[in-house]
Motif scaffolding. Structure first.
Motif, PDB file in Angstrom:
ATOM      1  N   LEU A 465       0.663  -1.320   0.017  1.00 52.53           N
ATOM      2  CA  LEU A 465       0.090   0.074  -0.071  1.00 52.53           C
ATOM      3  C   LEU A 465       0.924   1.178  -0.159  1.00 52.53           C
ATOM      4  N   SER A 466       0.359   2.390  -0.783  1.00 61.26           N
ATOM      5  CA  SER A 466       0.859   3.766  -0.762  1.00 61.26           C
ATOM      6  C   SER A 466      -0.290   4.756  -0.620  1.00 61.26           C
ATOM      7  N   PRO A 467       0.230   5.778  -0.468  1.00 56.07           N
ATOM      8  CA  PRO A 467      -0.883   6.825  -0.386  1.00 56.07           C
ATOM      9  C   PRO A 467      -1.569   6.895  -1.698  1.00 56.07           C
ATOM     10  N   PHE A 468      -0.797   6.513  -2.786  1.00 58.57           N
ATOM     11  CA  PHE A 468      -1.710   6.429  -4.138  1.00 58.57           C
ATOM     12  C   PHE A 468      -2.876   5.648  -4.164  1.00 58.57           C
ATOM     13  N   HIS A 469      -3.127   4.879  -3.133  1.00 57.15           N
ATOM     14  CA  HIS A 469      -4.323   3.901  -3.040  1.00 57.15           C
ATOM     15  C   HIS A 469      -5.528   4.829  -2.465  1.00 57.15           C
ATOM     16  N   PHE A 470      -5.376   5.863  -1.964  1.00 61.22           N
ATOM     17  CA  PHE A 470      -6.329   6.818  -1.369  1.00 61.22           C
ATOM     18  C   PHE A 470      -6.914   7.516  -2.857  1.00 61.22           C
ATOM     19  N   HIS A 471      -6.348   7.713  -3.844  1.00 68.30           N
ATOM     20  CA  HIS A 471      -6.901   8.199  -5.139  1.00 68.30           C
ATOM     21  C   HIS A 471      -8.290   7.573  -5.484  1.00 68.30           C
ATOM     22  N   ALA A 472      -8.462   6.397  -4.880  1.00 64.01           N
ATOM     23  CA  ALA A 472      -9.746   5.739  -5.170  1.00 64.01           C
ATOM     24  C   ALA A 472     -11.007   6.686  -4.687  1.00 64.01           C
ATOM     25  N   LEU A 473     -10.864   7.433  -3.883  1.00 62.60           N
ATOM     26  CA  LEU A 473     -11.760   8.348  -3.421  1.00 62.60           C
ATOM     27  C   LEU A 473     -12.115   9.457  -4.318  1.00 62.60           C
ATOM     28  N   PHE A 474     -11.332   9.644  -5.167  1.00 60.09           N
ATOM     29  CA  PHE A 474     -11.892  10.454  -6.609  1.00 60.09           C
ATOM     30  C   PHE A 474     -13.146  10.047  -7.107  1.00 60.09           C
ATOM     31  N   SER A 475     -13.301   8.759  -7.280  1.00 57.68           N
ATOM     32  CA  SER A 475     -14.361   8.145  -7.709  1.00 57.68           C
ATOM     33  C   SER A 475     -15.669   8.329  -6.942  1.00 57.68           C
ATOM     34  N   LYS A 476     -16.756   8.555  -7.446  1.00 58.53           N
ATOM     35  CA  LYS A 476     -18.222   9.049  -6.787  1.00 58.53           C
ATOM     36  C   LYS A 476     -18.787   7.697  -6.463  1.00 58.53           C
ATOM     37  N   LYS A 477     -18.322   6.520  -7.137  1.00 60.20           N
ATOM     38  CA  LYS A 477     -19.058   5.082  -6.830  1.00 60.20           C
ATOM     39  C   LYS A 477     -18.585   4.581  -5.215  1.00 60.20           C
ATOM     40  N   VAL A 478     -17.436   5.323  -4.715  1.00 60.71           N
ATOM     41  CA  VAL A 478     -17.031   4.758  -3.593  1.00 60.71           C
ATOM     42  C   VAL A 478     -18.135   4.732  -2.288  1.00 60.71           C
ATOM     43  N   GLY A 479     -18.922   5.918  -2.299  1.00 60.14           N
ATOM     44  CA  GLY A 479     -19.761   6.139  -1.434  1.00 60.14           C
ATOM     45  C   GLY A 479     -19.161   6.260   0.059  1.00 60.14           C
TER      46      GLY A 479
END
Length: 604
Positions: A465-479
């Motif tokens: 894991l790296s901080p890049f994994h938090f980029h998933a939060l740019f998606s509106k489908k994360v919720g």
């Protein structure tokens, strides 16, 4: 003349620290003539001709205190051998004044050398008439005076006329007309007070702002090839690259930081890096003098996010129009050249015919290392031992960090397209973002509570894991529910990213973390910033606040003590200087300040 041409030529007018060679050099533009200060030490029989922030003790330690964007006030301290001097400069209308004050001296005081310089083949000349230097540009003649008598020193390395004086006390230098030390001190006092008042507008974040802004200003130089101002990662890096070097996401981030209060320089940098786009259609990893670029790879696509943030602050449509076509082309390039079999994205490196024969044109090109360079994370453990597909020019790792950034890129470009009236393209970009969001859902690991990188060849998740994994939060489908899990189970996890200093470039429980070498465990400001912006997509005020406060604490640690703004920091101790691979004055370190300023409402 376009709006951009008019803006940059207006900005490049007057005295500035344009000369990359030394922070003790000031140049009048557009004439290209100026002054460069040096020292001659008699105890060691040595000369100091140049001074750069971050150079070695033998070369001279430079401590920066201030640099107003308009050059109205600057201050540095130089410690070299047994010499310690304070150098303050200020503007008085069109004139430049300098005050050099010895703080510590060897037995025989050193000589201050004031060298007239003419740069970049702009036709300027330097002459000396008794104890006056004459800087002659094509349209202007500038006399230079000093308050001390010329001491007649001849054994220096100057190749143009110069002045020299005993540095037994404060020596004043002024252009335009003679001034006494007292008159020079009065000008400096007035401009220093203005500089301090501007800094103090940021309240408790005044020093955080000062660290960021001072670094941006000192790292700004003149690019004679494009006749434009550019803010490079550091002057030392420019020397190592043979002139100057612009890195992709680095330069967009520099523009963003500058846009807090220097629209003109911010626009110049955002446009400069976007204009380096290759014929293949991507903004390259790096671009240097003489069209030397990384023709095999790009870097994280942050340009549209930065451009949109700057537009919302200043409202100049022409600025978006300058960038729009190239940013659209770049967005399409990722789909055309970095897509996986599952319709997601991976980092890559394309083959190409060498242009100059430079080692960088073959080192890492069209192999795993080049793909890692494209990520911007160079030696990240996430990419260790990942196979490289030579036919498709990508590593076989579907990358959640890239996918998240690409989703953000699509949404930002869609909004820009709407602003500029390109409604069909806006709809296409929104659909592209939504499609990528849907595909990214396959990267969610319910048991682990995180979107993960996935091997394309085996279908297995990767748990490095790296901080890049938090980029998933740019998606509106994360919720919101999943977003909260990501924050609680990973951001605040002391075995992964939480700690006194955050966020490490690889999780603390990763086998590579103890190495603390470059992207293997050290803390990087751009990682903190992108994670912060992604977290802003959801209702996680605690994580936002904590990340902002800890980022501010990290940058102030060495700024207040040494005047450093580091390229990266130790994940355990917060130190920058404990690694030889951490430039001491690298502009994107200021993103640590920017996060805090943004969180506290200073970017409106």
């Amino acid at each position: 003349m376009t709006s951009y041409e008019a803006l940059k030529h207006q900005y490049m007018n007057g005295w500035q620290t344009w000369n990359n060679a030394s922070v003790l050099s000031h140049v009048m533009m557009p004439e290209g003539v100026g002054l460069a200060l040096g020292l001659k030490d008699y105890k060691r029989a040595k000369l100091l001709d140049t001074a750069l922030i971050g150079q070695t003790e033998e070369e001279g330690i430079v401590t920066p205190y201030a640099h107003a964007y308009d050059n109205s006030f600057t201050e540095v301290k130089l410690d070299w051998l047994e010499n310690s001097i304070n150098v303050k400069t200020a503007l008085d209308g069109d004139d430049l004044v300098l005050l050099v004050t010895p703080l510590k001296q060897p037995m025989k005081c050193s000589s201050l050398i004031i060298n007239g310089i003419s740069l970049w083949n702009k036709g300027g000349t330097v002459e000396k008439e008794e104890e006056i230097l004459l800087l002659k540009g094509r349209n202007k003649q500038i006399p230079v005076y000093m308050t001390a008598p010329h001491n007649g020193e001849l054994f220096v390395r100057c190749t143009t006329p110069f002045l020299s004086a005993d540095l037994s006390g404060a020596v004043g230098i002024s252009t335009g007309r003679p001034r006494t030390v007292e008159e020079i001190e009065a000008v400096i006092k007035r401009q220093q007070e203005k500089w301090a008042a501007n800094k103090d507008k940021y309240g408790k974040l005044a020093e955080a702002y000062n660290a960021m802004q001072t670094c941006q200003a000192w790292d700004t130089i003149y690019n004679p090839q494009e006749d434009s101002p550019i803010t490079t990662v550091s002057r030392i890096w420019n020397n190592q690259w043979g002139g100057y070097v612009l890195f992709c996401w680095d330069t967009y981030f520099a523009a963003l930081m500058q846009s807090i209060d220097n629209k003109e320089l911010a626009y110049c940098n955002a446009i400069a890096i976007t204009r380096t786009i290759t014929d293949a259609g991507f903004v390259p990893n790096y671009a240097c003098q003489n069209n030397f670029k990384s023709f095999d790879r790009s870097q994280p696509p942050v340009g549209s996010m930065v451009a949109l943030m700057m537009y919302k602050k200043y409202g100049d449509k022409w600025f978006l129009e300058e960038l729009y076509d190239d940013l659209i082309t770049w967005n399409q390039w990722f789909i055309d050249h970095r897509s996986t079999k599952n319709g997601l994205l991976a980092w890559g490196s394309d083959p190409y015919d060498m242009v100059t024969g430079h080692d960088l044109e073959k080192f890492g090109v069209h192999e795993r290392l080049g793909a890692a360079y494209e990520s911007g994370l160079d030696n990240s453990p996430m990419y260790d031992d990942i196979p490289f597909d030579e036919e498709r020019n990508i590593i076989v790792l579907e990358d959640v960090g890239l996918v998240g950034m690409y989703i953000k890129d699509c949404y930002c470009l869609a909004e820009i397209a709407e602003i500029l009236g390109h409604t069909e393209k806006a709809a296409e970009l929104k659909m592209r973002a939504e499609t990528m969001e849907e595909r990214m859902e396959s990267l969610w690991d319910e048991d682990f509570g995180m979107y993960l990188n996935r091997r394309e060849d085996t279908g297995e998740f990767e748990y490095r894991l790296s901080p890049f994994h938090f980029h998933a939060l740019f998606s509106k489908k994360v919720g919101q529910k999943r977003a909260r899990r990501i924050i609680d189970e990973h951001f605040y996890n002391e075995k992964e990213f939480w700690g006194e200093y955050i966020m490490p470039s690889i999780a603390r429980n990763d086998p590579a973390y103890p190495e603390q070498t470059y992207w293997r465990g050290r803390i990087w400001a751009p990682m903190n910033f992108l994670a912060y912006m992604a977290i802003c997509s959801y209702d996680c005020p605690d994580a936002r606040k904590d990340l902002a406060e800890k980022s501010e604490k990290l940058i102030l640690k060495e700024w207040l003590e040494k005047g450093h703004v580091h390229e990266n920091y130790d994940g355990d101790t917060g130190e920058g200087c404990n690694s030889p691979r951490s430039d001491k004055f690298y502009h994107w370190g200021g993103l640590l300040s920017f996060i805090a300023l943004y969180e506290n409402g200073y970017y409106q």
